[in-house]
Design an enzyme around this catalytic site. Sequence first.
Site, PDB file in Angstrom:
ATOM      1  N   ASP A  15       3.431   1.480   4.803  1.00 29.54           N
ATOM      2  CA  ASP A  15       4.228   1.148   6.004  1.00 29.54           C
ATOM      3  C   ASP A  15       4.688  -0.393   5.739  1.00 29.54           C
ATOM      4  O   ASP A  15       4.144  -1.329   5.027  1.00 29.54           O
ATOM      5  CB  ASP A  15       3.357   1.234   7.314  1.00 29.54           C
ATOM      6  CG  ASP A  15       4.284   1.478   8.545  1.00 29.54           C
ATOM      7  OD1 ASP A  15       5.754   1.449   8.530  1.00 29.54           O
ATOM      8  OD2 ASP A  15       3.695   1.281   9.624  1.00 29.54           O
ATOM      9  N   GLU A  16       5.653  -0.537   6.496  1.00 30.53           N
ATOM     10  CA  GLU A  16       6.464  -2.273   6.474  1.00 30.53           C
ATOM     11  C   GLU A  16       6.873  -2.522   5.103  1.00 30.53           C
ATOM     12  O   GLU A  16       6.520  -3.503   4.557  1.00 30.53           O
ATOM     13  CB  GLU A  16       5.576  -3.112   7.248  1.00 30.53           C
ATOM     14  CG  GLU A  16       5.231  -2.648   8.552  1.00 30.53           C
ATOM     15  CD  GLU A  16       4.391  -3.614   9.277  1.00 30.53           C
ATOM     16  OE1 GLU A  16       4.274  -3.742  10.483  1.00 30.53           O
ATOM     17  OE2 GLU A  16       3.619  -4.538   8.662  1.00 30.53           O
ATOM     18  N   HIS A  58      29.066  -2.327  16.391  1.00 36.72           N
ATOM     19  CA  HIS A  58      28.578  -3.064  17.668  1.00 36.72           C
ATOM     20  C   HIS A  58      27.659  -3.896  17.084  1.00 36.72           C
ATOM     21  O   HIS A  58      27.698  -5.279  17.924  1.00 36.72           O
ATOM     22  CB  HIS A  58      27.953  -1.800  18.537  1.00 36.72           C
ATOM     23  CG  HIS A  58      28.837  -1.088  19.455  1.00 36.72           C
ATOM     24  ND1 HIS A  58      28.773   0.303  19.467  1.00 36.72           N
ATOM     25  CD2 HIS A  58      29.956  -1.630  20.059  1.00 36.72           C
ATOM     26  CE1 HIS A  58      29.841   0.714  20.075  1.00 36.72           C
ATOM     27  NE2 HIS A  58      30.561  -0.324  20.500  1.00 36.72           N
ATOM     28  N   THR A  79      16.361   1.630  10.644  1.00 35.47           N
ATOM     29  CA  THR A  79      16.501   0.393  11.442  1.00 35.47           C
ATOM     30  C   THR A  79      15.272   0.214  12.234  1.00 35.47           C
ATOM     31  O   THR A  79      14.154   1.175  12.211  1.00 35.47           O
ATOM     32  CB  THR A  79      17.570   0.094  12.345  1.00 35.47           C
ATOM     33  OG1 THR A  79      17.410   1.552  13.175  1.00 35.47           O
ATOM     34  CG2 THR A  79      18.901   0.249  11.622  1.00 35.47           C
TER      35      THR A  79
END
Length: 205
Positions: A87-88, A184, A10
Amino acid sequence: MAKLYFHYATMNAGKTTMLLQASYNYRERGMSTMLFVAGHYRKGDSGLISSRIGLESEAEMFRDGDDLFARVAEHHEHTSVHCVFVDEAQFLEEEQVWQLARIADRLNIPVMCYGLRTDFQGNLFSGSRALLAIADDLREVRTICRCGRKATMVVRLGSDGKVAKQGQQVAIGKDVYVSLCRRHWEEEMGRSAPDDFSVLSAPEV
Ligand SMILES: [Zn+2]
């Protein structure tokens, strides 16, 4: 044989720090690495990968339609590449994930991708879907929810501080992302009512 890796998590789990540290380890041993970062929300041609704890490194940008196999192969012809970092990686196109697989399979260069698994609505990103399907090695980067359980989901808070339930997959600006456990996340998204008594009354097994 070299492998295609996908490190997923995440937001705010420290993926970028891991990427920069791993690249640094190669370079410290005199080996060369090639770094890519998504250019979808950046201007210009050269990108910068920076982590929350202050590490940073220059990176090339990838955008839709780019042929990553061709770019790495061309670079590799004049300077040996020992590892490719992305990355990403959630923003990769499916075809680009296959190109990265070919870098591992045909050029024998390991490819380490770091990215988000799902967006704030709990849906897979295109790049993550393809990586989960074909990467050789899947590694979860762990972070925790406010309750201490493993965080696997993310909510987006708008400028009003409220949880976004709809909208674009990516918001540019001052939105804040918070990593939560699935329970949650469902509560914050209004999909299930908070009910902490169920935990307290659950029988011990
Ligand atoms: Zn939680």
